[in-house]
Design a protein around this motif. Structure first.
Motif, mmCIF file in Angstrom:
data_model
loop_
_atom_site.group_PDB
_atom_site.id
_atom_site.type_symbol
_atom_site.label_atom_id
_atom_site.label_comp_id
_atom_site.label_asym_id
_atom_site.label_seq_id
_atom_site.Cartn_x
_atom_site.Cartn_y
_atom_site.Cartn_z
ATOM 1 N N SER A 260 0.945 -1.143 -0.154
ATOM 2 C CA SER A 260 0.220 -0.102 0.087
ATOM 3 C C SER A 260 1.070 1.311 0.028
ATOM 4 C CB SER A 260 -0.889 -0.024 1.297
ATOM 5 O OG SER A 260 -1.831 -0.999 1.078
ATOM 6 N N ARG A 261 1.933 1.316 0.847
ATOM 7 C CA ARG A 261 2.729 2.343 1.072
ATOM 8 C C ARG A 261 3.422 2.455 -0.421
ATOM 9 N NH1 ARG A 261 8.523 2.167 2.954
ATOM 10 N NH2 ARG A 261 8.895 4.245 2.508
ATOM 11 N N MET A 262 3.999 1.529 -0.876
ATOM 12 C CA MET A 262 4.587 1.596 -2.323
ATOM 13 C C MET A 262 3.879 2.324 -3.340
ATOM 14 S SD MET A 262 7.793 1.598 -2.408
ATOM 15 C CE MET A 262 8.808 1.630 -0.850
ATOM 16 N N THR A 263 2.588 1.470 -3.421
ATOM 17 C CA THR A 263 1.750 2.006 -4.279
ATOM 18 C C THR A 263 1.382 3.448 -4.366
ATOM 19 O OG1 THR A 263 0.450 -0.191 -4.060
ATOM 20 C CG2 THR A 263 -0.633 1.482 -5.275
ATOM 21 N N GLU A 264 1.167 3.901 -3.061
ATOM 22 C CA GLU A 264 0.713 5.484 -2.724
ATOM 23 C C GLU A 264 2.117 6.466 -3.370
ATOM 24 O OE1 GLU A 264 -0.178 6.260 1.050
ATOM 25 O OE2 GLU A 264 -0.292 8.651 0.701
ATOM 26 N N LYS A 265 2.975 5.768 -2.974
ATOM 27 C CA LYS A 265 4.548 6.477 -3.293
ATOM 28 C C LYS A 265 4.832 6.498 -4.736
ATOM 29 C CE LYS A 265 9.189 6.360 -1.271
ATOM 30 N NZ LYS A 265 9.164 7.577 -0.286
ATOM 31 N N ALA A 266 4.438 5.471 -5.411
ATOM 32 C CA ALA A 266 4.648 5.455 -6.847
ATOM 33 C C ALA A 266 3.509 6.537 -7.364
ATOM 34 C CB ALA A 266 4.510 3.988 -7.389
ATOM 35 N N ARG A 267 2.413 6.458 -7.004
ATOM 36 C CA ARG A 267 1.480 7.259 -7.654
ATOM 37 C C ARG A 267 1.730 8.590 -7.389
ATOM 38 N NH1 ARG A 267 -3.479 3.345 -6.586
ATOM 39 N NH2 ARG A 267 -3.436 2.110 -8.402
ATOM 40 N N ASN A 268 2.367 9.073 -6.024
ATOM 41 C CA ASN A 268 2.463 10.387 -6.098
ATOM 42 C C ASN A 268 3.855 10.712 -6.879
ATOM 43 O OD1 ASN A 268 0.212 10.671 -4.219
ATOM 44 N ND2 ASN A 268 1.542 10.265 -2.275
ATOM 45 N N PHE A 269 4.584 9.959 -6.933
ATOM 46 C CA PHE A 269 5.865 10.325 -7.940
ATOM 47 C C PHE A 269 5.222 10.376 -9.385
ATOM 48 C CE2 PHE A 269 9.715 9.291 -10.267
ATOM 49 C CZ PHE A 269 10.545 9.741 -9.116
ATOM 50 N N GLY A 270 4.205 10.063 -9.591
ATOM 51 C CA GLY A 270 3.657 10.244 -11.108
ATOM 52 C C GLY A 270 3.808 9.065 -12.099
ATOM 53 N N LEU A 271 3.923 7.908 -11.337
ATOM 54 C CA LEU A 271 4.327 6.817 -11.976
ATOM 55 C C LEU A 271 2.627 6.051 -12.579
ATOM 56 C CD1 LEU A 271 6.971 4.624 -10.359
ATOM 57 C CD2 LEU A 271 7.020 6.382 -12.295
ATOM 58 N N ASN A 272 2.973 5.155 -13.763
ATOM 59 C CA ASN A 272 1.700 4.586 -14.312
ATOM 60 C C ASN A 272 1.658 3.277 -13.713
ATOM 61 O OD1 ASN A 272 -0.081 3.484 -16.051
ATOM 62 N ND2 ASN A 272 1.576 3.204 -17.594
ATOM 63 N N VAL A 273 0.821 3.205 -12.590
ATOM 64 C CA VAL A 273 0.869 2.003 -11.603
ATOM 65 C C VAL A 273 -0.365 1.241 -11.907
ATOM 66 C CG1 VAL A 273 0.590 0.981 -9.471
ATOM 67 C CG2 VAL A 273 1.774 3.213 -9.573
ATOM 68 N N ILE A 274 0.038 -0.048 -12.439
ATOM 69 C CA ILE A 274 -1.273 -0.909 -12.719
ATOM 70 C C ILE A 274 -0.979 -2.294 -12.107
ATOM 71 C CG2 ILE A 274 -1.095 -0.134 -15.384
ATOM 72 C CD1 ILE A 274 0.385 -2.588 -16.067
ATOM 73 N N ASP A 275 -1.863 -3.264 -12.211
ATOM 74 C CA ASP A 275 -1.562 -4.525 -11.197
ATOM 75 C C ASP A 275 -1.639 -5.719 -12.202
ATOM 76 O OD1 ASP A 275 -4.245 -5.346 -11.943
ATOM 77 O OD2 ASP A 275 -5.011 -5.042 -9.917
ATOM 78 N N ILE A 276 -1.450 -6.834 -11.485
ATOM 79 C CA ILE A 276 -1.366 -8.032 -12.361
ATOM 80 C C ILE A 276 -2.441 -8.426 -13.255
ATOM 81 C CG2 ILE A 276 -1.792 -9.517 -10.387
ATOM 82 C CD1 ILE A 276 0.900 -9.916 -12.889
ATOM 83 N N ALA A 277 -3.588 -8.008 -12.802
ATOM 84 C CA ALA A 277 -4.899 -8.206 -13.478
ATOM 85 C C ALA A 277 -4.619 -7.413 -14.827
ATOM 86 C CB ALA A 277 -5.813 -8.000 -12.781
ATOM 87 N N ASP A 278 -4.289 -6.287 -14.682
ATOM 88 C CA ASP A 278 -3.975 -5.450 -15.972
ATOM 89 C C ASP A 278 -2.957 -6.204 -16.888
ATOM 90 O OD1 ASP A 278 -5.725 -3.327 -14.884
ATOM 91 O OD2 ASP A 278 -4.167 -2.816 -13.748
ATOM 92 N N VAL A 279 -1.859 -6.550 -16.315
ATOM 93 C CA VAL A 279 -0.776 -7.050 -17.441
ATOM 94 C C VAL A 279 -1.299 -8.357 -17.929
ATOM 95 C CG1 VAL A 279 1.444 -8.458 -17.162
ATOM 96 C CG2 VAL A 279 0.961 -6.635 -15.549
ATOM 97 N N CYS A 280 -2.082 -9.220 -17.219
ATOM 98 C CA CYS A 280 -2.676 -10.366 -17.741
ATOM 99 C C CYS A 280 -3.659 -10.146 -18.801
ATOM 100 C CB CYS A 280 -3.052 -11.510 -16.678
ATOM 101 S SG CYS A 280 -1.702 -11.983 -15.737
ATOM 102 N N ALA A 281 -4.504 -9.281 -18.582
ATOM 103 C CA ALA A 281 -5.756 -8.862 -19.576
ATOM 104 C C ALA A 281 -5.044 -8.229 -20.957
ATOM 105 C CB ALA A 281 -6.412 -7.916 -18.910
#
Ligand SMILES: [Zn+2]
Ligand SMILES: [Zn+2]
Length: 279
Positions: free
Chosen positions: A247-268
């Motif tokens: 959760s902390r890294m997801t928030e940090k990455a989003r705040n950094f401006g990264l394009n955060v996706i998840d494993i379901a997105d990758v497989c789809a």
């Protein structure tokens, strides 16, 4: 992307070097409120005899598929593989996704060294590079570059991009601020940032080796510039570590401006990874 429940696509089990069975990991993930869990057991690497050989691999695939069916109404489960760069290639169609990872590099002593193993093994390898830790690190990034050139069609997610730093806390083996080090890492990342999904991996933190994820924060700028899709993963080897700092890294990455996706997105998006890039 709207807030999602937790997910992790980098998961090991007792079929390789994990401590819990796939069923225990799935139960643990479900209890933590995960929306998706991807299994990524280690491929067999002939160089060091590590990973799942044919029979074990078949049993692993069958077990994960069984869990996929069992959890069909509750949690998405994906069958992945962490493919070591020295493993023989696999049939991509046998898996929902593949993580491409370099764990081993060859040293000037013509020996295969595991960068993931121990401080002692790292010290021995650096000694084989004439005591030049920067040369050791450069050889690792060259191996990542080579893997991604050769396996562009096979790899979906690039694993722990700067794993070579695992035992390098406080710059014990090389200076991560050194311009030559930064250049070696950045050039490889820049070359491939528009071709793959990458991961932010908290495994070095959960095991107490590092106080930052793989890769280090300064490399995230390259992803931000390239619109690279990034998944946040724990590289869990036991159920208790499944959500380590996700959760902390997801928030940090989003705040950094990264394009955060998840494993379901990758497989789809498999087979059409381009659609995951934000620019
Ligand atoms: Zn790995
Ligand atoms: Zn792993």
């Amino acid at each position: 992307m709207a807030a999602r429940r937790l997910s992790n696509g980098h998961t090991h089990t007792s079929f390789c070097d994990g401590q819990n069975t796939p069923a225990e990991m799935a139960a643990g993930a479900y209890a933590l409120g995960f929306g998706a869990l991807g299994f990524s057991g280690h491929s067999f690497c002939p160089a060091d005899g590590f990973g799942m050989q044919d029979e074990t691999l078949a049993a692993y695939r069958a077990e994960v598929k069984k869990l996929q069916a069992e959890y069909a109404d509750k949690m998405l489960i994906y069958l992945g593989l962490e493919l070591d760069s020295l493993s023989t290639p696999v049939n991509a169609a046998d898996y929902d996704y593949i993580i491409g990872s370099v764990h081993n590099i060859s040293t000037p002593a013509a020996r295969i060294c595991c960068t993931d193993l121990s401080p002692e093994e790292t010290a021995r390898a650096v000694a084989e590079f004439g005591g030049d830790g920067l040369a050791y690190a450069a050889a690792y990034f060259a191996a990542v570059d080579e893997m991604l050139n050769i396996r562009e069609d096979l790899v979906d997610i690039v694993g722990h991009f700067d794993l070579v730093c695992k035992f390098n806390a406080d710059g014990r083996f090389f200076d991560e601020q050194n311009a030559a080090y930064k250049k070696a890492a950045a050039q490889v990342l820049q070359r491939h940032a528009r071709k793959f999904v990458f991961e932010i991996n908290t495994g070095g933190m959960s095991r107490g080796y590092l106080d930052r994820p793989y890769p280090d924060y300064w490399l995230w700028e390259i992803w931000r510039d390239a619109g690279t899709p990034v998944v946040i993963s724990s590289d869990a080897h036991l159920a208790a570590a499944l959500d380590f700092q996700l959760s902390r890294m997801t928030e940090k990455a989003r705040n950094f401006g990264l394009n955060v996706i998840d494993i379901a997105d990758v497989c789809a998006a498999r087979g059409n990874i381009r659609q995951l890039f934000s620019r």
